[in-house]
Design a protein around this motif. Structure first.
Motif, PDB file in Angstrom:
ATOM      1  N   VAL A 253      -6.738  15.232 -10.484  1.00 48.25           N
ATOM      2  CA  VAL A 253      -6.453  13.805 -10.644  1.00 48.25           C
ATOM      3  C   VAL A 253      -7.326  13.059  -9.637  1.00 48.25           C
ATOM      4  CG1 VAL A 253      -4.714  11.993 -10.468  1.00 48.25           C
ATOM      5  CG2 VAL A 253      -4.086  14.233 -11.390  1.00 48.25           C
ATOM      6  N   PHE A 254      -8.148  12.162 -10.139  1.00 50.84           N
ATOM      7  CA  PHE A 254      -9.043  11.395  -9.274  1.00 50.84           C
ATOM      8  C   PHE A 254      -8.441  10.014  -9.025  1.00 50.84           C
ATOM      9  CE2 PHE A 254     -11.430  14.496 -11.645  1.00 50.84           C
ATOM     10  CZ  PHE A 254     -12.144  15.136 -10.648  1.00 50.84           C
ATOM     11  N   ILE A 255      -8.590   9.553  -7.789  1.00 53.49           N
ATOM     12  CA  ILE A 255      -8.015   8.263  -7.415  1.00 53.49           C
ATOM     13  C   ILE A 255      -9.160   7.313  -7.080  1.00 53.49           C
ATOM     14  CG2 ILE A 255      -6.370   7.121  -5.872  1.00 53.49           C
ATOM     15  CD1 ILE A 255      -4.965   9.524  -6.865  1.00 53.49           C
TER      16      ILE A 255
ATOM     17  N   LEU B  81     -15.488  11.351  -6.584  1.00 52.42           N
ATOM     18  CA  LEU B  81     -14.308  10.503  -6.431  1.00 52.42           C
ATOM     19  C   LEU B  81     -13.294  11.235  -5.561  1.00 52.42           C
ATOM     20  CD1 LEU B  81     -13.910   9.478 -10.177  1.00 52.42           C
ATOM     21  CD2 LEU B  81     -14.524   7.932  -8.319  1.00 52.42           C
ATOM     22  N   SER B  82     -12.430  10.487  -4.919  1.00 51.60           N
ATOM     23  CA  SER B  82     -11.337  11.121  -4.184  1.00 51.60           C
ATOM     24  C   SER B  82     -10.384  11.761  -5.172  1.00 51.60           C
ATOM     25  CB  SER B  82     -10.559  10.072  -3.384  1.00 51.60           C
ATOM     26  OG  SER B  82     -11.370   9.533  -2.381  1.00 51.60           O
ATOM     27  N   THR B  83      -9.788  12.844  -4.762  1.00 52.48           N
ATOM     28  CA  THR B  83      -8.795  13.492  -5.620  1.00 52.48           C
ATOM     29  C   THR B  83      -7.408  13.296  -5.028  1.00 52.48           C
ATOM     30  OG1 THR B  83      -8.961  15.549  -4.400  1.00 52.48           O
ATOM     31  CG2 THR B  83     -10.445  15.283  -6.288  1.00 52.48           C
ATOM     32  N   LEU B  84      -6.403  13.530  -5.867  1.00 54.14           N
ATOM     33  CA  LEU B  84      -5.029  13.452  -5.387  1.00 54.14           C
ATOM     34  C   LEU B  84      -4.828  14.445  -4.246  1.00 54.14           C
ATOM     35  CD1 LEU B  84      -2.169  12.281  -5.791  1.00 54.14           C
ATOM     36  CD2 LEU B  84      -1.733  14.174  -7.361  1.00 54.14           C
TER      37      LEU B  84
ATOM     38  N   VAL C 240      -0.484  16.762 -12.643  1.00 52.45           N
ATOM     39  CA  VAL C 240      -0.855  18.100 -12.153  1.00 52.45           C
ATOM     40  C   VAL C 240       0.173  19.132 -12.623  1.00 52.45           C
ATOM     41  CG1 VAL C 240      -1.133  19.508 -10.072  1.00 52.45           C
ATOM     42  CG2 VAL C 240      -2.160  17.221 -10.177  1.00 52.45           C
TER      43      VAL C 240
ATOM     44  N   GLY D 252       0.430  11.073 -10.281  1.00 57.58           N
ATOM     45  CA  GLY D 252      -0.601  12.119 -10.219  1.00 57.58           C
ATOM     46  C   GLY D 252       0.044  13.491 -10.188  1.00 57.58           C
ATOM     47  N   GLY D 253       1.143  13.593  -9.429  1.00 62.05           N
ATOM     48  CA  GLY D 253       1.861  14.864  -9.330  1.00 62.05           C
ATOM     49  C   GLY D 253       2.385  15.320 -10.684  1.00 62.05           C
TER      50      GLY D 253
ATOM     51  N   GLU E 255       0.892   4.112  -2.796  1.00 65.82           N
ATOM     52  CA  GLU E 255       0.602   5.505  -2.483  1.00 65.82           C
ATOM     53  C   GLU E 255       1.696   6.408  -3.067  1.00 65.82           C
ATOM     54  OE1 GLU E 255      -0.982   6.085   1.604  1.00 65.82           O
ATOM     55  OE2 GLU E 255       0.577   7.617   1.712  1.00 65.82           O
TER      56      GLU E 255
ATOM     57  N   ASP F 218       0.832  -1.210   0.000  1.00 66.86           N
ATOM     58  CA  ASP F 218       0.000   0.000   0.000  1.00 66.86           C
ATOM     59  C   ASP F 218       0.866   1.259   0.000  1.00 66.86           C
ATOM     60  OD1 ASP F 218      -2.430  -1.281  -0.060  1.00 66.86           O
ATOM     61  OD2 ASP F 218      -2.530  -1.508   2.116  1.00 66.86           O
TER      62      ASP F 218
ATOM     63  N   TYR G  90       1.185   6.610  -6.900  1.00 66.21           N
ATOM     64  CA  TYR G  90       0.135   7.477  -7.438  1.00 66.21           C
ATOM     65  C   TYR G  90       0.384   8.946  -7.111  1.00 66.21           C
ATOM     66  CZ  TYR G  90      -2.816   7.420  -3.095  1.00 66.21           C
ATOM     67  OH  TYR G  90      -3.303   7.541  -1.831  1.00 66.21           O
ATOM     68  N   GLU G  91       1.072   9.184  -5.994  1.00 67.74           N
ATOM     69  CA  GLU G  91       1.409  10.579  -5.693  1.00 67.74           C
ATOM     70  C   GLU G  91       2.377  11.124  -6.742  1.00 67.74           C
ATOM     71  OE1 GLU G  91       2.739  10.929  -1.643  1.00 67.74           O
ATOM     72  OE2 GLU G  91       0.776  10.327  -0.855  1.00 67.74           O
TER      73      GLU G  91
END
Lengths: 479, 271
Positions: A322-324, B188-191, A315, A311-312, A304, A300, A307-308
């Motif tokens: 960015v939706f997770i 939805l959850s966002t970053l 952005v 996703g970063g 994490e 996990d 995706y950070e």
């Protein structure tokens, strides 16, 4: 194809020949009803491309297929092998009539072998059924065409299907370890096996993959299974313009994160699919492009971090949000939209052309996106663009202009795609990444290959199928 | 005004397996998620806050330490902070003991104008905890809320689903609402939300932190004595169409008529 021309090149199915076919495959597997012939005369490319044929055969085993091919060879009858009919280039359309060989009755998963990480299946197994059977034993069949709920393994192999996980696992070719093949003359070949290394003669099995049933008929496949992935997460990044999406892809690919999928949907693709599913993606009204990214990690914490990071990057490159996905429900909501673009387009426009499938090197994606936009203007065509962008594989899906007849559109849309294909080839790409050549892209294929290469194509075809009865009119010209 | 959202971590619905021998759920390796029906409660709370009618939203759950993930999800969506009620003494609680624990925690946490909850959890399927909490707190419970019509500083007006239609009711604050799927479409959850959730405050309350009697298995008046796995048996009769089309159809209709489809009959001309 005119009847006279057909009969000129191939034999005719007389009542006597029909009896021989029935003797070969058993009468209960032979269908000549108008309704049967009609519904097997086209595939998902579109009904407008339908071709009449004479006899539908649904064999039960390789022995029947072998006997059938002996009869077909004797009378020079065309045989077009067909999977689920989910193909998008008309590879299963029997251009020269004759026999259509539907593999739907040969649909058994014969073995899931955890020791050798292999599955042994018949060609009529639905892709997703194999995925489920493998998962039940803790293994993954990594082929993931968007038609996974529908397509057959045989068709996946025949088109060298790609799909949404190619960046991580490769296309169908990478998953095929072995196969049984019935040749045009009815011989049964055992190619490959439950192993992963083979320098033992010409790789004949590899030639069977992606060649649309023109060289042989696959009657059994041995497929590679992978360990199930660790933890996975899905991200949906919403971009205000195509440019920021495109630059993000390059960043995501080289981020070091384990990427299973990196899919792109433009505004129209998202709208068509969402409308069809009576749903909505977040930020839909202001989004020009989405990236749907699936990442994998062992824990996990690593997930994490992944995706950070990814996703970063999105952005930083300009994603509005960015939706997770937090759950399978969230993930399904994202993937459903991606999987239903073709259905959404067909719901809006029954004549939407789904065959667009160009490939360019990743570095040329920005350029080809601009070219697609310019060509749409020049041809006065609207496309919903989506695809496996990290593979450089794009699906411009062209909607029929309102004032054009479906007949004209069938030709016009392929001329439009042929123009795009030329541009893709100029950028170092190809005309199809996974749908195949089929009957709709044959001229474009011929136009993009050198005479020397096409000569070898014909030579290969002649070596396997000297009479040219296996799916004639595909990949090589009929002599 | 502060808002509380009661949430629960549940097994992901498509990964639940029941051990047929013992009738218990196989939890080994089963993925967990925030109860899907609680997403609507979180979303409803978020919208109240975004409308400027609440200053904070606190997610509250009772569960093992890993239930923190469910709180993180709620925070990533829209909540400000979370409270985890976690103690071995809370384990094995039925709906009443759970409600006692949550009600005691809410008393300890101070005043909330609106307490939101999902209609029910997808594992227990009782829907009893939210109204029980309201009863224990002595505040009105409005269940099956499908729309918040009006929220003022003193009262709330909601539309709730009842048999055969809807009714619109008003209640004074503080109030507890359990909401249905009709009320909204959860985000939805966002970053950014996930990053915020990492930093957000999640307090853990133990049995000694709250004043509650009758918690956990010891405080539960109900016991699950047996779980039966429903056996679905279907039989199939295949009638194949042969050259006698009319005979085949009549056979199919007779089969239906003989098997409780008493209205089955052949109409029109068969050809």
């Amino acid at each position: 194809m005119k009847e006279a021309e057909k009969s000129n090149k191939f034999g005719v199915i007389t009542p006597e020949v029909l009896n021989e076919i029935k003797d070969a495959v058993s009468a209960k597997n032979v269908y000549t009803d108008e309704a049967d012939i009609e519904s097997y005369s086209y595939d998902y490319t579109g009904k407008i491309f339908a071709q009449r044929f004479d006899v539908l055969v649904k064999p039960g085993n390789a022995g029947q297929i072998s006997a059938l091919m002996k009869a077909a060879t004797k009378h020079r009858i065309p045989v077009t092998t067909r999977g689920a009919g989910s193909g998008l280039a008309g590879a299963a359309i029997p251009i020269y009539g004759g026999i259509v060989l539907s593999m739907e009755k040969m649909n058994r998963i014969l073995e899931i072998d955890p020791v050798n990480r292999a599955a042994v299946v018949e060609p009529g197994v639905v892709t997703n059924d194999l995925c489920r059977a493998a998962a039940a034993k803790g293994l993954l069949y990594a082929g993931y065409p968007m038609s996974t709920e529908l397509s057959f393994i045989g068709g996946n192999i025949g088109t060298n299907a790609g799909g949404g996980k190619v960046i991580r696992y490769g296309n169908t070719r990478r998953h095929v370890l072995g196969m049984d093949v019935v040749t045009a003359s009815g011989d049964l070949l055992h190619l490959g096996g439950k192993y992963r290394k083979d320098t033992w003669g010409y790789p004949i099995m590899q030639l069977m993959i992606g060649t649309e049933g023109t060289l042989g008929i696959i009657t059994k496949a041995i497929l590679n299974l992978e360990p199930l992935p660790g933890k996975t997460v899905n991200l949906l990044a919403a971009f205000p313009d195509l440019d920021s999406m495109v630059v993000s892809v390059a960043g995501v690919v080289k981020s070091g994160a384990k990427i299973i999928s990196c899919e792109f949907l433009d505004r129209l693709s998202a709208e068509l699919a969402a409308k069809y599913l009576s749903t909505e993606l977040p930020y839909q009204e202001k989004t020009e492009a989405y990236l749907l990214i699936q990442l994998e990690a062992d824990s996990d914490e690593q997930l994490e971090a992944a995706y950070e990071k990814v996703g970063g990057i999105c952005v930083e490159m300009g994603a509005m949000e960015v939706f997770i996905a937090e759950s399978r429900t969230d993930s399904n909501a994202m993937w459903q939209v991606r999987q239903n673009i073709a259905e959404g387009a067909r719901a809006e426009d029954p004549h939407a052309s789904i065959s667009g499938d160009i490939v360019v090197p990743l570095s040329e994606v920005p350029r080809i996106m601009k070219i697609i936009a310019a060509k749409c203007k020049a041809w006065n065509v609207v496309t919903a663009n989506h695809g496996h962008i990290a593979d450089g594989n794009l699906h411009p899906l062209a909607l029929k202009p309102k004032d054009m007849t479906p007949e004209r559109w069938a030709v016009y849309s392929e001329e439009f795609y042929a123009d795009l294909i030329q541009e893709a080839v100029k950028l170092g790409g190809v005309g199809s990444g996974e749908h195949g050549v089929g009957c709709v892209k044959l001229d474009a294929l011929f136009a993009s290959k050198s005479p020397a290469e096409l000569g070898i194509h014909s030579g290969v075809k002649a070596a396997f199928d000297p009479l040219g009865i296996l799916n004639p009119g595909k990949l090589t010209a009929v002599k | 005004m502060r808002i509380a959202v009661l949430i629960k971590q549940v097994p992901a619905v498509d990964s639940v397996r029941i051990d047929e021998e013992t009738g218990t759920m196989e939890r080994e390796g089963v993925e967990s998620e925030l109860n899907p029906l609680d997403l609507y409660a979180v979303e409803a709370a978020a919208r109240i806050k975004e409308a400027g009618k609440a200053e904070s939203v606190t997610a509250i759950t009772m569960g093992p330490p890993q239930a923190r993930r469910a709180l993180s999800h709620a925070i990533a969506m829209a909540c400000d902070d979370g409270v985890l009620l976690s103690d071995a003494k809370f384990a094995g609680a039925d709906t009443l003991a759970t409600a006692r624990t949550i009600a005691a925690a809410i008393k300890r946490l101070g005043k909330f104008g609106v307490i939101l909850a999902g209609e029910r959890a997808t594992d227990g399927e009782t829907g009893q905890v939210p109204p029980s909490v309201a009863e224990l707190l002595g505040i009105p419970a409005l269940t099956y809320v499908s729309r918040i019509v009006e929220l003022t500083e003193e009262s709330i007006t909601v539309r709730r689903a009842v048999d055969g239609g809807y009714e619109t009711v008003r209640a004074p604050l503080p109030v507890l609402l359990s909401v249905t799927k009709e009320i909204n479409k959860p985000r939805l959850s966002t970053l950014a939300g996930k990053l915020r959730a990492k930093r957000a405050r999640i307090d853990v309350l133990r049995a000694s932190d709250i004043e509650a009697d009758g918690v956990g298995l010891a405080g539960s008046p109900t016991r699950v004595v047996k779980v039966m796995y429903p056996k679905v048996t279907r039989t199939c009769r295949k009638i194949s169409m042969n050259d006698d089309h009319e005979g085949t159809v009549r056979e199919a209709v007779k089969f239906l008529a003989d098997n409780s489809f008493s209205d089955a009959r052949v109409e029109g001309v068969l050809s």
